[in-house]
Design a protein around this motif. Structure first.
Motif, short mmCIF file in Angstrom:
data_model
loop_
_atom_site.label_atom_id
_atom_site.label_comp_id
_atom_site.label_asym_id
_atom_site.label_seq_id
_atom_site.Cartn_x
_atom_site.Cartn_y
_atom_site.Cartn_z
N SER A 1 29.78 8.48 79.34
CA SER A 1 29.73 9.87 79.74
C SER A 1 28.33 10.18 80.25
N PRO A 2 28.18 11.29 80.97
CA PRO A 2 26.86 11.58 81.53
C PRO A 2 25.84 11.89 80.45
N ARG B 1 22.14 13.77 79.85
CA ARG B 1 21.25 14.75 80.49
C ARG B 1 19.95 14.87 79.70
N SER C 1 21.09 5.67 93.15
CA SER C 1 22.25 4.88 92.73
C SER C 1 21.92 3.40 92.82
N THR D 1 20.41 13.87 85.26
CA THR D 1 21.78 13.59 84.80
C THR D 1 22.13 12.19 85.25
N THR D 2 22.41 11.31 84.27
CA THR D 2 22.66 9.89 84.56
C THR D 2 24.09 9.52 84.19
N TYR D 3 24.75 8.83 85.12
CA TYR D 3 26.08 8.27 84.89
C TYR D 3 25.94 6.75 84.91
N GLN D 4 26.39 6.10 83.86
CA GLN D 4 26.38 4.64 83.80
C GLN D 4 27.81 4.17 83.60
N TRP E 1 29.00 12.92 91.44
CA TRP E 1 29.44 11.60 90.95
C TRP E 1 30.77 11.21 91.58
N GLY F 1 28.70 16.41 88.25
CA GLY F 1 30.01 15.76 88.11
C GLY F 1 30.72 15.62 89.44
N ASN G 1 24.23 2.36 88.00
CA ASN G 1 23.49 3.57 87.68
C ASN G 1 23.72 4.59 88.79
N THR H 1 22.19 8.53 89.22
CA THR H 1 21.35 9.55 88.59
C THR H 1 21.10 10.69 89.57
#
Length: 194
Positions: free
Chosen positions: A138-139, A141, A164, A131-134, A84, A81, A117, A119
């Motif tokens: 929300s993330p 996992r 990214s 752990t992926t944030y798009q 990110w 987090g 993306n 990750t």
């Protein structure tokens, strides 16, 4: 019908008229090639600028857990987090984006930049924690065995790192606008002997 009548005789033309016509067509063709070449150079320049900004932003996001490394010699990213948040701040700073994620230089980026993306890959001895944030989500996992994970750019994940991808509009000649995508993987490799 005999074509030698007065109405069907070949008219005389000045020498060089055909040469001028071919020359004009050649000049027009060269102009099109020149415009295309200038446009390709502009796109390549934008691509290189974005690749450098992505690499720097990815490196800014990678902050390892020093305590974990000191005890187990395993390199892990401390907090996904936090990575990110650091990535977003670094990307805005590296590209000079405002609060709306737009660049003041409209020739380089003609609209808002979107993060497609982000990750984080934490590689342990036998597993990879992903752990992926798009955008707008929300993330997510998951965990997979080492050797079975590849980044979206096709590179196998063998060490801890960050991938990214961003997209942004680029304006070309004659009002043409395209949406460009750029992705980059930055990982941390341990060099033996240090």
């Amino acid at each position: 019908m005999i074509l030698r009548k007065a109405g069907y005789l070949l008219r005389s033309t000045d020498e060089g008229q055909i040469g001028w016509a071919y020359g004009l067509w050649l000049l027009l063709l060269l102009g099109v090639f020149l415009c295309a070449s200038v446009q390709m150079q502009a796109f390549q320049s934008s691509s290189q600028y974005m690749e450098d900004a992505l690499a720097l932003s990815n490196l800014a996001a990678i902050v390892i857990d020093v305590e974990e490394y000191g005890t187990t010699h395993t390199i892990l990213i401390d907090d996904a987090g936090l990575a990110w948040t650091r990535y977003q701040n670094a990307l805005r700073g590296n590209l000079g984006l405002n609060e709306d994620w737009e660049c003041p230089n409209k020739e380089l980026i003609s609209g808002p930049v979107q993060i497609e993306n982000f990750t984080v890959y934490n590689v342990r001895e036998d597993s990879v924690e992903i752990t992926t944030y798009q955008p707008g989500g929300s993330p997510a996992r998951c965990e997979r065995p080492v050797g079975t994970v590849c980044a979206p750019n096709g590179k196998e994940i063998v060490s801890t790192g960050v991938y990214s991808e961003i997209s942004y509009p680029v304006r070309g000649m004659f009002g043409m606008e395209i949406r460009a995508h750029k992705g980059k993987l930055a990982d941390i490799a341990v060099k033996e002997g240090f």
